[in-house]
Scaffold this motif. Structure first.
Motif, PDB file in Angstrom:
ATOM      1  N   TYR A 185      25.437  42.441  51.872  1.00 32.64           N
ATOM      2  CA  TYR A 185      25.896  43.038  53.610  1.00 32.64           C
ATOM      3  C   TYR A 185      26.582  41.637  54.136  1.00 32.64           C
ATOM      4  CZ  TYR A 185      24.891  45.358  58.013  1.00 32.64           C
ATOM      5  OH  TYR A 185      25.536  45.603  58.987  1.00 32.64           O
ATOM      6  N   PHE A 186      25.972  40.784  54.156  1.00 33.00           N
ATOM      7  CA  PHE A 186      26.204  39.615  55.385  1.00 33.00           C
ATOM      8  C   PHE A 186      27.092  39.304  54.701  1.00 33.00           C
ATOM      9  CE2 PHE A 186      21.835  41.158  56.258  1.00 33.00           C
ATOM     10  CZ  PHE A 186      22.031  40.775  57.692  1.00 33.00           C
ATOM     11  N   VAL A 187      27.279  38.916  53.385  1.00 30.39           N
ATOM     12  CA  VAL A 187      28.543  38.016  53.121  1.00 30.39           C
ATOM     13  C   VAL A 187      29.939  38.866  53.229  1.00 30.39           C
ATOM     14  CG1 VAL A 187      29.845  37.206  50.664  1.00 30.39           C
ATOM     15  CG2 VAL A 187      27.501  37.392  50.781  1.00 30.39           C
ATOM     16  N   GLU A 188      30.023  40.342  53.144  1.00 37.79           N
ATOM     17  CA  GLU A 188      31.128  41.079  53.169  1.00 37.79           C
ATOM     18  C   GLU A 188      31.036  41.246  54.744  1.00 37.79           C
ATOM     19  OE1 GLU A 188      30.455  43.885  50.679  1.00 37.79           O
ATOM     20  OE2 GLU A 188      30.031  42.802  48.974  1.00 37.79           O
ATOM     21  N   ARG A 189      29.993  41.573  55.109  1.00 38.13           N
ATOM     22  CA  ARG A 189      30.139  41.883  56.825  1.00 38.13           C
ATOM     23  C   ARG A 189      30.721  40.363  57.974  1.00 38.13           C
ATOM     24  NH1 ARG A 189      29.239  45.799  60.499  1.00 38.13           N
ATOM     25  NH2 ARG A 189      28.720  45.675  62.178  1.00 38.13           N
ATOM     26  N   LEU A 223      17.685  40.363  55.632  1.00 40.77           N
ATOM     27  CA  LEU A 223      18.501  39.753  55.138  1.00 40.77           C
ATOM     28  C   LEU A 223      18.765  39.005  53.955  1.00 40.77           C
ATOM     29  CD1 LEU A 223      17.587  37.058  58.029  1.00 40.77           C
ATOM     30  CD2 LEU A 223      20.430  36.828  57.385  1.00 40.77           C
ATOM     31  N   LEU A 224      17.366  39.227  53.309  1.00 41.91           N
ATOM     32  CA  LEU A 224      18.097  39.619  51.299  1.00 41.91           C
ATOM     33  C   LEU A 224      18.827  40.406  50.937  1.00 41.91           C
ATOM     34  CD1 LEU A 224      14.322  38.444  50.068  1.00 41.91           C
ATOM     35  CD2 LEU A 224      16.810  37.072  49.825  1.00 41.91           C
ATOM     36  N   GLY A 225      18.642  42.030  52.160  1.00 44.93           N
ATOM     37  CA  GLY A 225      18.813  43.122  50.883  1.00 44.93           C
ATOM     38  C   GLY A 225      17.742  43.764  49.842  1.00 44.93           C
ATOM     39  N   ASP A 226      16.209  42.978  50.838  1.00 39.87           N
ATOM     40  CA  ASP A 226      15.516  43.633  48.896  1.00 39.87           C
ATOM     41  C   ASP A 226      14.295  43.386  50.307  1.00 39.87           C
ATOM     42  OD1 ASP A 226      14.248  44.314  46.813  1.00 39.87           O
ATOM     43  OD2 ASP A 226      14.929  43.175  46.211  1.00 39.87           O
ATOM     44  N   TYR A 227      13.518  43.761  49.060  1.00 41.63           N
ATOM     45  CA  TYR A 227      11.811  43.442  50.200  1.00 41.63           C
ATOM     46  C   TYR A 227      11.490  42.150  49.856  1.00 41.63           C
ATOM     47  CZ  TYR A 227      10.882  48.168  50.886  1.00 41.63           C
ATOM     48  OH  TYR A 227      10.838  48.956  51.065  1.00 41.63           O
ATOM     49  N   ALA A 228      11.109  41.113  51.271  1.00 42.93           N
ATOM     50  CA  ALA A 228      11.201  39.885  50.518  1.00 42.93           C
ATOM     51  C   ALA A 228       9.968  39.529  50.635  1.00 42.93           C
ATOM     52  CB  ALA A 228      11.272  39.391  52.253  1.00 42.93           C
ATOM     53  N   PRO A 229       9.383  38.696  49.750  1.00 41.72           N
ATOM     54  CA  PRO A 229       6.882  38.447  50.530  1.00 41.72           C
ATOM     55  C   PRO A 229       6.957  38.039  51.107  1.00 41.72           C
ATOM     56  CG  PRO A 229       8.429  35.977  48.600  1.00 41.72           C
ATOM     57  CD  PRO A 229      10.021  37.519  49.628  1.00 41.72           C
ATOM     58  N   GLN A 263      18.508  47.690  49.414  1.00 43.17           N
ATOM     59  CA  GLN A 263      19.678  47.433  48.205  1.00 43.17           C
ATOM     60  C   GLN A 263      21.347  47.347  47.852  1.00 43.17           C
ATOM     61  OE1 GLN A 263      17.263  48.395  45.007  1.00 43.17           O
ATOM     62  NE2 GLN A 263      15.932  46.501  44.838  1.00 43.17           N
ATOM     63  N   ASN A 264      21.567  48.509  48.991  1.00 40.90           N
ATOM     64  CA  ASN A 264      23.169  49.532  49.380  1.00 40.90           C
ATOM     65  C   ASN A 264      23.179  49.772  50.599  1.00 40.90           C
ATOM     66  OD1 ASN A 264      23.423  50.191  46.792  1.00 40.90           O
ATOM     67  ND2 ASN A 264      21.107  50.613  46.480  1.00 40.90           N
ATOM     68  N   LEU A 265      23.446  48.520  51.031  1.00 43.36           N
ATOM     69  CA  LEU A 265      24.071  48.050  52.952  1.00 43.36           C
ATOM     70  C   LEU A 265      25.275  48.472  52.768  1.00 43.36           C
ATOM     71  CD1 LEU A 265      22.105  46.132  53.873  1.00 43.36           C
ATOM     72  CD2 LEU A 265      21.682  48.396  54.332  1.00 43.36           C
ATOM     73  N   ASN A 266      26.214  49.343  53.859  1.00 45.19           N
ATOM     74  CA  ASN A 266      27.442  49.438  53.840  1.00 45.19           C
ATOM     75  C   ASN A 266      27.957  48.459  55.027  1.00 45.19           C
ATOM     76  OD1 ASN A 266      29.530  50.519  54.822  1.00 45.19           O
ATOM     77  ND2 ASN A 266      29.310  52.187  54.812  1.00 45.19           N
ATOM     78  N   GLU A 267      28.662  47.910  54.684  1.00 43.40           N
ATOM     79  CA  GLU A 267      29.011  46.139  54.998  1.00 43.40           C
ATOM     80  C   GLU A 267      30.054  46.735  56.726  1.00 43.40           C
ATOM     81  OE1 GLU A 267      30.442  46.807  52.418  1.00 43.40           O
ATOM     82  OE2 GLU A 267      32.539  46.831  52.513  1.00 43.40           O
ATOM     83  N   SER A 268      30.296  48.013  56.567  1.00 42.57           N
ATOM     84  CA  SER A 268      31.073  48.717  57.213  1.00 42.57           C
ATOM     85  C   SER A 268      29.836  49.406  58.817  1.00 42.57           C
ATOM     86  CB  SER A 268      32.044  49.593  56.864  1.00 42.57           C
ATOM     87  OG  SER A 268      31.483  50.920  56.893  1.00 42.57           O
ATOM     88  N   LYS A 269      29.183  48.937  58.129  1.00 41.79           N
ATOM     89  CA  LYS A 269      28.103  49.603  59.953  1.00 41.79           C
ATOM     90  C   LYS A 269      27.033  48.842  60.017  1.00 41.79           C
ATOM     91  CE  LYS A 269      28.250  54.477  57.791  1.00 41.79           C
ATOM     92  NZ  LYS A 269      27.272  55.745  57.374  1.00 41.79           N
ATOM     93  N   PHE A 270      26.541  49.235  61.500  1.00 42.04           N
ATOM     94  CA  PHE A 270      25.462  48.414  61.861  1.00 42.04           C
ATOM     95  C   PHE A 270      24.007  48.277  60.863  1.00 42.04           C
ATOM     96  CE2 PHE A 270      27.898  48.660  66.192  1.00 42.04           C
ATOM     97  CZ  PHE A 270      27.767  47.169  65.428  1.00 42.04           C
ATOM     98  N   LEU A 271      23.072  47.761  60.704  1.00 39.84           N
ATOM     99  CA  LEU A 271      21.792  47.629  59.751  1.00 39.84           C
ATOM    100  C   LEU A 271      21.456  48.656  60.564  1.00 39.84           C
ATOM    101  CD1 LEU A 271      21.063  44.068  59.677  1.00 39.84           C
ATOM    102  CD2 LEU A 271      21.614  45.980  57.817  1.00 39.84           C
ATOM    103  N   TYR A 272      21.234  48.847  61.840  1.00 40.59           N
ATOM    104  CA  TYR A 272      20.203  50.099  62.692  1.00 40.59           C
ATOM    105  C   TYR A 272      20.819  51.269  62.599  1.00 40.59           C
ATOM    106  CZ  TYR A 272      22.855  51.636  66.624  1.00 40.59           C
ATOM    107  OH  TYR A 272      24.092  51.928  67.324  1.00 40.59           O
TER     108      TYR A 272
END
Ligand code: ADP
Length: 494
Positions: free
Chosen positions: A196-200, A138-144, A47-56
């Motif tokens: 994250y995806f909006v900003e990055r 993609l959601l930035g949260d747990y998907a069902p 929920q708090n991903l930093n858009e300046s870094k890769f996800l991994y």
């Protein structure tokens, strides 16, 4: 690896010039049966991903298990047999969840993790399937988890469309919390793309995410499979998908909730001895040449003089036997056939097997039944004309390079807005209400819409007039002979 794959995919699409701001909705599919174990605290990270870094870089410590079990794992026989016993038997489990216990299915996999890696299990905050895992990124949260991929776990009550408490209780404590109590239709919108995806990458904040599903259900959606169709894939394995309204779970196939319409089901059957067995018979009987194979196939009459044979280079999924078994028209076992008889017996028997096991799951041939053939051997029209005769239905081929990807795109396009969002979304944008209107229609209209998008079906072969008469009686005999082999194999193993 999967997280990094998404990082790379996003970058490559950007380099290729994709304007992410134009994407209205996203869905996707993942290999069925794999599971991902999120460590406690991972939701907060998501929920708090930093858009300046890769996800991994940000998620490397978010998993309780370093390696996710996938469909190739078959180490859970013990848990499978115990789960079947817990439910009163294999058929009872199949009646409840759509399939008997399979080693690759997620319920047994989770039970094994709980048993052999109990600390990791305790550390687990959430268990995702590969599909819902990618949607979570993609959601930035747990998907069902969605209903169709969820049917490949031996944990879902397919009639109630809810987790089966009996199965959950057997596989692990607090499992409902770990899986997420909510399980959604495969075409349901589950939220907007994460910030994250909006900003990055410049996605619109209104871009929505539709539930991701398994690769097999997504293929069914991409093949535009209607209620009268059977998709037959003639690849390394021979596989058939069927859309069903009244499924009959059996011990040798799978019933999943249909991804296009959750009131319907999809049946799936898969046999290991497909193209490689045909190749072996081609090599021994036709000089390793498909043209000679086809000439010999066409030179023998339909029904191949009443001979029926089983060619199992690998131990088959059902019956679990290996070897060649040839029977003459009196059902007596014989040791060999002439080359042309061997070729036709091989092809006819493989197709009788698909037909019979499809019927076991509830498939009924009707006047509008179509067989949609795909896979490597669908390039061979002589083989397809036998397919048309055995099913007594016309055979079509179609060219879809990757039906699972197309299916995911269609699910994204026709994604349903859940009730709580409908009112708001109708007011928001034209696109949302258009999607809502599309999703209001029934399967047939979805199917019609999909057909408009994909009209590459080509009629290859119509059944011969005498096909019904010949193959109905051969199908009855095939059932009995197959049962005989199954009984023999049970006697041998006991
Ligand atoms: P996979 O399941 O590995 O994706 P494919 O769908 O690509 O497999 O099918 C590969 C198989 O197609 C090969 O093993 C080959 O036997 C079969 N094949 C290719 N061309 C023909 C043909 N003309 N006739 C019959 N079988 C064919």
């Amino acid at each position: 690896m999967w997280v990094k794959a998404l990082d790379m995919l996003m970058d490559r699409l950007r380099v290729q010039g994709l304007d992410y701001g134009q994407v209205v909705g996203i869905s996707g599919s993942g290999q069925q049966h794999g599971s991902v174990y999120w460590r406690r605290g991972a939701r907060n990270t998501l929920q708090n991903l930093n858009e300046s870094k890769f996800l991994y870089e940000q998620l490397s410590l978010s998993f309780a298990l370093a390696e996710s079990p996938i469909w190739m794992d078959s180490s859970t026989s013990k848990q499978c047999r115990q789960l079947e016993q817990h439910l009163g038997g294999a058929q009872q489990l199949a009646d409840l969840t759509g399939s008997r216990a399979y080693e690759r299915f997620t319920g047994g996999q989770i039970a094994k993790v709980r048993e052999t890696k109990s600390e990791a299990y305790q550390q687990t905050e959430r268990i995702s399937l590969v599909s819902s895992f990618m949607a979570s990124l993609l959601l930035g949260d747990y998907a069902p988890i969605d209903l169709s991929d969820g049917s490949g776990m031996n944990l879902l009550d397919i009639s109630k469309k809810a987790w089966s408490e009996e199965c959950l209780d057997f596989c692990g404590p607090d499992l409902a919390e770990k899986l997420g109590k909510e399980i959604v239709p495969s075409s349901q919108i589950i939220g907007k793309v994460g910030s994250y995806f909006v900003e990055r990458y410049g996605f619109s904040a209104e871009c929505y995410v539709v539930a991701f599903t398994g690769d097999n259900p997504a293929s069914l959606a991409g093949m535009c499979l209607g209620p009268n169709d059977v998709a037959v894939s003639l690849g390394t394995s021979d596989t058939a998908f069927i859309s069903l309204t009244n499924p009959k779970p059996s011990l040798d196939g799978h019933i999943f909730i249909n991804p296009i319409n959750e009131e319907h089901f999809m049946g799936m059957i898969c046999f290991k001895n497909g193209s490689l067995t045909r190749e072996r018979i081609r090599d021994t009987c036709a000089d390793a040449n498909w043209e000679i194979f086809n000439q010999l196939l066409e030179s023998t009459p339909r029904g191949v003089f009443g001979n029926i044979a089983f060619y199992f280079d690998l131990p088959e999924i059902y019956p679990v036997v290996s070897g060649d078994f040839r029977f003459n028209r009196f059902d007596s076992q014989v040791s060999s056939f002439a080359a042309e008889v061997e070729i036709r017996a091989c092809v006819e028997s493989q197709f009788l097997r698909l037909r019979i096991h499809g019927e076991n799951l509830g498939f009924k041939r009707g006047p509008n039944t179509r067989i949609l053939a795909t896979g490597g051997a669908s390039a061979n029209n002589s083989i397809l004309s036998v397919l048309a005769d055995v099913f007594n239905a016309p055979v079509y081929t179609y060219s879809i390079p990757n039906s699972a990807v197309l299916g995911s795109a269609l699910l994204a396009k026709f994604g349903k807005i859940p009730l709580c969002l409908q009112f708001r979304c109708r007011q928001l944008t034209f696109n949302y209400s258009a999607f809502y209107a599309a999703s209001e229609k029934d399967t047939t209209s979805y199917y019609d819409m999909v057909l408009k998008l994909n009209t590459n079906f080509k009629l290859i072969s119509k059944p011969s007039q005498d096909a019904g008469e010949i193959y109905d009686s051969m199908a009855d005999r095939y059932r009995k002979l197959e049962q005989r082999l199954e009984n023999q194999s049970n006697d041998d193993s006991s």
